[in-house]
Design an enzyme around this catalytic site. Structure first.
Site, PDB file in Angstrom:
ATOM      1  N   GLY A  27       0.798  -1.219   0.000  1.00 23.34           N
ATOM      2  CA  GLY A  27       0.000   0.000   0.000  1.00 23.34           C
ATOM      3  C   GLY A  27       0.832   1.270   0.000  1.00 23.34           C
ATOM      4  O   GLY A  27       0.511   2.243  -0.691  1.00 23.34           O
ATOM      5  N   LEU A 116      -5.927  -6.887  -4.601  1.00 21.39           N
ATOM      6  CA  LEU A 116      -4.613  -7.511  -4.672  1.00 21.39           C
ATOM      7  C   LEU A 116      -4.632  -8.830  -3.920  1.00 21.39           C
ATOM      8  O   LEU A 116      -4.923  -8.868  -2.724  1.00 21.39           O
ATOM      9  CB  LEU A 116      -3.548  -6.587  -4.083  1.00 21.39           C
ATOM     10  N   GLY A 117      -4.309  -9.886  -4.634  1.00 29.83           N
ATOM     11  CA  GLY A 117      -4.286 -11.206  -4.032  1.00 29.83           C
ATOM     12  C   GLY A 117      -2.871 -11.672  -3.766  1.00 29.83           C
ATOM     13  O   GLY A 117      -2.006 -10.896  -3.353  1.00 29.83           O
ATOM     14  N   SER A 118      -2.608 -12.935  -4.032  1.00 28.80           N
ATOM     15  CA  SER A 118      -1.299 -13.532  -3.783  1.00 28.80           C
ATOM     16  C   SER A 118      -1.138 -14.737  -4.690  1.00 28.80           C
ATOM     17  O   SER A 118      -2.118 -15.423  -5.011  1.00 28.80           O
ATOM     18  CB  SER A 118      -1.179 -13.963  -2.320  1.00 28.80           C
ATOM     19  N   SER A 119       0.089 -15.015  -5.084  1.00 27.45           N
ATOM     20  CA  SER A 119       0.328 -16.157  -5.968  1.00 27.45           C
ATOM     21  C   SER A 119       0.058 -17.490  -5.284  1.00 27.45           C
ATOM     22  O   SER A 119      -0.010 -18.526  -5.946  1.00 27.45           O
ATOM     23  CB  SER A 119       1.760 -16.125  -6.495  1.00 27.45           C
ATOM     24  N   CYS A 120      -0.134 -17.488  -3.962  1.00 25.83           N
ATOM     25  CA  CYS A 120      -0.436 -18.741  -3.264  1.00 25.83           C
ATOM     26  C   CYS A 120      -1.848 -19.238  -3.563  1.00 25.83           C
ATOM     27  O   CYS A 120      -2.237 -20.315  -3.108  1.00 25.83           O
ATOM     28  CB  CYS A 120      -0.248 -18.586  -1.757  1.00 25.83           C
ATOM     29  N   TYR A 147      -5.055 -18.827   4.164  1.00 27.70           N
ATOM     30  CA  TYR A 147      -4.809 -17.502   3.566  1.00 27.70           C
ATOM     31  C   TYR A 147      -5.163 -17.525   2.086  1.00 27.70           C
ATOM     32  O   TYR A 147      -5.807 -16.599   1.566  1.00 27.70           O
ATOM     33  CB  TYR A 147      -3.347 -17.124   3.756  1.00 27.70           C
ATOM     34  N   LYS A 151      -7.959 -15.282  -0.162  1.00 28.59           N
ATOM     35  CA  LYS A 151      -7.623 -14.497  -1.349  1.00 28.59           C
ATOM     36  C   LYS A 151      -8.434 -14.953  -2.569  1.00 28.59           C
ATOM     37  O   LYS A 151      -8.852 -14.130  -3.391  1.00 28.59           O
ATOM     38  CB  LYS A 151      -6.129 -14.588  -1.630  1.00 28.59           C
ATOM     39  N   THR A 175       3.476 -11.892  -7.438  1.00 34.02           N
ATOM     40  CA  THR A 175       4.372 -12.915  -6.936  1.00 34.02           C
ATOM     41  C   THR A 175       4.941 -12.454  -5.606  1.00 34.02           C
ATOM     42  O   THR A 175       4.467 -11.463  -5.019  1.00 34.02           O
ATOM     43  CB  THR A 175       5.486 -13.185  -7.970  1.00 34.02           C
ATOM     44  N   ASN A 176       5.977 -13.107  -5.085  1.00 35.27           N
ATOM     45  CA  ASN A 176       6.577 -12.714  -3.813  1.00 35.27           C
ATOM     46  C   ASN A 176       7.157 -11.304  -3.919  1.00 35.27           C
ATOM     47  O   ASN A 176       7.984 -11.037  -4.790  1.00 35.27           O
ATOM     48  CB  ASN A 176       7.698 -13.692  -3.438  1.00 35.27           C
ATOM     49  N   HIS A 190       8.809 -12.744   5.779  1.00 39.05           N
ATOM     50  CA  HIS A 190       8.971 -13.638   4.648  1.00 39.05           C
ATOM     51  C   HIS A 190      10.450 -13.931   4.404  1.00 39.05           C
ATOM     52  O   HIS A 190      11.334 -13.372   5.049  1.00 39.05           O
ATOM     53  CB  HIS A 190       8.323 -13.038   3.399  1.00 39.05           C
ATOM     54  N   ARG A 198      19.050 -11.649   8.986  1.00 44.51           N
ATOM     55  CA  ARG A 198      19.946 -12.650   9.554  1.00 44.51           C
ATOM     56  C   ARG A 198      21.392 -12.451   9.074  1.00 44.51           C
ATOM     57  O   ARG A 198      22.337 -12.495   9.844  1.00 44.51           O
ATOM     58  CB  ARG A 198      19.462 -14.047   9.186  1.00 44.51           C
ATOM     59  N   ARG A 220      11.707 -19.701  -6.289  1.00 42.76           N
ATOM     60  CA  ARG A 220      10.775 -18.605  -6.061  1.00 42.76           C
ATOM     61  C   ARG A 220      11.088 -17.426  -6.985  1.00 42.76           C
ATOM     62  O   ARG A 220      12.224 -17.213  -7.394  1.00 42.76           O
ATOM     63  CB  ARG A 220      10.837 -18.124  -4.601  1.00 42.76           C
TER      64      ARG A 220
END
Length: 336
Positions: A27, A116-120, A147, A151, A175-176, A190, A198, A220
């Site tokens: 957003g 807006l969705g998600s590739s999952c 989830y 979506k 996508t991601n 993620h 890390r 990915r």
């Protein structure tokens, strides 16, 4: 409400445009892109100002704002551990957000909505690269199926409004995503931001060994969030159809290759160990983006450049993430 005669054309930059979730990763990038484009009447509200799961409050707010356009980027999101641990939360919160915003937008006469969705949303073992018509053709990845179902419900909601009311509402499936403004928290982040944090900490602490989740073999695709924002505006200006549109780069890499790019960006030169007792998630997830690129859109950020850009933003803001950390154990990364 009746439908409108609509031919895709640049949307009115002076109309009230509401961005739901304008402080999140996606957003906020959309908000920046719209400002750059000269949108003069942007509207948004923080969670403290408006809880999108509160139906009455959402309806009252939309009646007061009266948006001509709505971009629905608000969502409860998280990595593989969070999705697998709290599936009921991801299902319930996202369904309520989507239903409330869409119903309120319909009630106040919103002409154009982008969900807006998600590739999952696509099956775990869908043929690669994944075309839009693979929706609802197979079993979902179990670690984030709740989830994904939420979506998918959003996509069906957009299609239902198109059929019943004739309105030019559309959906986009990114996508991601990664980039400035991402979630680098120890819990719920993620794969890419988790790795950046890390590896950056390992360099700062002089560590010589890092452990990553899984085998490193899953593949990915990663899209810089500023490219996603640009694609959203492009679709609002140029697309009108019931099919959700995949948004990505059309290129993927293994998680191990991603780790190598993060190590290069951060300057980490130590040992990398893979904890194969942890889940990999879907073996590969690469979107077929030919529908979008066929309209003339292309991403601008390469992955190496985008990681460097994201790392620079994280290093500028990392203290805020440390200050907000809880005592919960590290979640690892989610192969979304």
């Amino acid at each position: 409400m009746t439908g409108v005669d609509y031919t895709p054309a640049p949307i009115d930059r002076d109309a009230v445009t509401y961005v739901a979730g304008h402080r999140g990763l996606v957003g906020s990038a959309i908000w920046r892109r719209l400002e750059q484009e000269g949108f003069s009447r942007l509207a948004g509200s923080s969670h403290a100002e408006l809880d999108l799961t509160d139906r009455d409050a959402v309806f009252a707010h939309f009646e007061a704002v009266g948006p001509r356009y709505v971009i629905l980027a608000a969502a409860k999101v998280g990595g593989i551990l969070a999705n697998d641990t709290y599936p009921a939360d991801f299902w319930s919160v996202n369904l309520r957000i989507q239903t409330n915003v869409m119903d309120a937008a319909l009630a106040c006469g919103t002409e154009r909505l982008l969900f807006l969705g998600s590739s999952c949303i696509y099956p775990k073992l869908a043929p690669q690269p994944i075309t839009e018509d693979r929706l609802l053709t197979g079993h979902l990845e179990p670690t984030n199926d709740a989830y994904a179902i939420a979506k998918i419900a959003g996509i069906i909601g957009v299609q239902a409004v198109r059929r019943q009311y004739g309105l030019p509402w559309i959906s986009a499936m990114p996508t991601n995503l990664y980039g400035p403004g991402d979630n680098f928290a120890l819990v719920g982040s993620h794969v890419l931001p988790a790795m950046i944090r890390r590896y950056d900490a390992a360099v700062a602490e002089g560590a010589t060994r890092i452990t990553n989740w899984g085998t490193g073999r899953p593949r990915r695709e990663f899209l810089h969030v500023d490219d996603m924002a640009d694609a959203c505006l492009f679709l609002l200006d140029n697309y009108d159809g019931p099919t959700q549109v995949n948004v990505g780069t059309g290129k993927d890499c293994t998680i191990a290759e991603l780790a190598g790019l993060v190590a290069e960006a951060t300057g980490y030169t130590g040992e990398v160990v893979w904890d194969t007792t942890k889940p990999d998630g879907t073996p590969q997830k690469l979107l077929d983006v030919s529908l979008l690129t066929g309209m003339g859109w292309r991403p601008r950020h390469g992955l190496r450049e985008g990681i460097a850009d994201t790392l620079a933003w994280y290093r500028e803001h990392r203290q805020s993430f440390r200050d907000s950390d809880t005592e919960q154990p590290r979640s690892g990364e989610g192969h979304a």
